[in-house]
Write a protein that holds these residues in place. Sequence first.
Motif, short mmCIF file in Angstrom:
data_model
loop_
_atom_site.label_atom_id
_atom_site.label_comp_id
_atom_site.label_asym_id
_atom_site.label_seq_id
_atom_site.Cartn_x
_atom_site.Cartn_y
_atom_site.Cartn_z
N LEU A 111 47.64 43.18 50.99
CA LEU A 111 47.70 44.41 50.18
C LEU A 111 46.48 45.29 50.44
O LEU A 111 46.59 46.52 50.47
N MET A 112 45.32 44.67 50.62
CA MET A 112 44.11 45.45 50.94
C MET A 112 44.27 46.13 52.30
O MET A 112 43.91 47.30 52.47
N PHE A 113 44.81 45.41 53.27
CA PHE A 113 45.01 45.99 54.60
C PHE A 113 45.97 47.17 54.52
O PHE A 113 45.72 48.23 55.12
N ALA A 114 47.07 47.01 53.79
CA ALA A 114 48.04 48.10 53.65
C ALA A 114 47.41 49.31 52.96
O ALA A 114 47.67 50.46 53.32
N LYS A 217 28.80 52.36 54.85
CA LYS A 217 27.60 51.98 54.12
C LYS A 217 27.96 51.41 52.76
O LYS A 217 27.43 50.37 52.34
N ILE A 218 28.88 52.08 52.07
CA ILE A 218 29.31 51.61 50.75
C ILE A 218 29.98 50.24 50.85
O ILE A 218 29.69 49.33 50.06
N LEU A 219 30.87 50.09 51.84
CA LEU A 219 31.57 48.82 52.00
C LEU A 219 30.62 47.68 52.35
O LEU A 219 30.72 46.57 51.81
N TRP A 258 36.13 37.82 49.62
CA TRP A 258 37.21 37.77 50.61
C TRP A 258 37.87 39.13 50.77
O TRP A 258 38.00 39.64 51.89
N VAL A 259 38.25 39.76 49.67
CA VAL A 259 38.98 41.02 49.72
C VAL A 259 38.09 42.17 50.22
O VAL A 259 38.54 43.01 51.00
N SER A 260 36.84 42.19 49.78
CA SER A 260 35.95 43.27 50.22
C SER A 260 35.62 43.14 51.70
O SER A 260 35.47 44.15 52.41
N THR A 261 35.52 41.91 52.20
CA THR A 261 35.31 41.71 53.64
C THR A 261 36.56 42.09 54.42
O THR A 261 36.47 42.67 55.51
N ILE A 262 37.73 41.80 53.86
CA ILE A 262 38.99 42.25 54.46
C ILE A 262 39.01 43.77 54.56
O ILE A 262 39.51 44.34 55.55
#
Length: 283
Positions: A111-114, A217-219, A258-262
């Motif tokens: 879902l994060m990728f989409a 930078k934010i990510l 996990w999701v933020s690294t994705i």
Amino acid sequence: LGGFVRVTGSGLGCPDWPLCDGRIVPVFERSAIIEFSHRIVASVVLLSSSVSSFLAWRFYRNDLLIIVPSLMATMLVLAAAILGAVVVWTELVWWVRIIHLIIAQSIAALLMFALVASFKSKLLSSMQSLSIPKNNFGLMLSLAGIMVVILSGSHMVGYGASSSCATWPLCRGELFPEGTAYLIHMSHRYVAGFVAILMGTVLFKLWMSFQLNPLMKILILTVTATLIIQLLIGATTVWTGFSVDTRTAHLGGATLLWVSTIAIYSVIYVCGNNSDHSNQTGI
């Protein structure tokens, strides 16, 4: 919420499925309410992911970066629901719970990728001057490491070794304590430490490559902060005597990491090989 069900021992709060102890509405009992709340939220996720899949098919069916992960996420939500029933029917067999956890994390990743892919045009516009390889081995290795940490933590809890080592960072003052439960617990810490060092290196290299791009930078800062907080929660879990709150927060923090690294990987994948690559380098 699934982690909360696990650490509170509420997995069999509803001993049958899809009803809860033969009732549509469970009795007002703590473990039953906790377990049934998890099922309700899972139903909402199934509904929302189904709507997302329909909208992706309706408006973005020609964009594989959106339609494929959206459809896969919905199918995995269905698979998770079925496995959730199997977990109850098998009375919490450990390997079924681990598969259930893998599927849940995969849904979040898809879902994060989409979501990132749906902003493709804006992302390309903001990174058009950057040379970005489509894949990043360091990030891929970090993601694999995060998943191993999550699964090792699940195995540790399933084995009953989550509270074996009551001191931190050493276990009873030893690096390699004797006893299976102690070794399982310390192995989780060693894997987490290795992944933290790996991610620190990868994030530093990413920062040096993308420090002029506001979004990256934010990510990068978000993932770095999440990593540090997650390590602190792990230590706090031990220092507070393995309270339910900190144990739940620890799994939640792992999922956020996990999701933020994705999210970072998705941006790089979506924008990679779509801009000028006259000086393409890997990280």
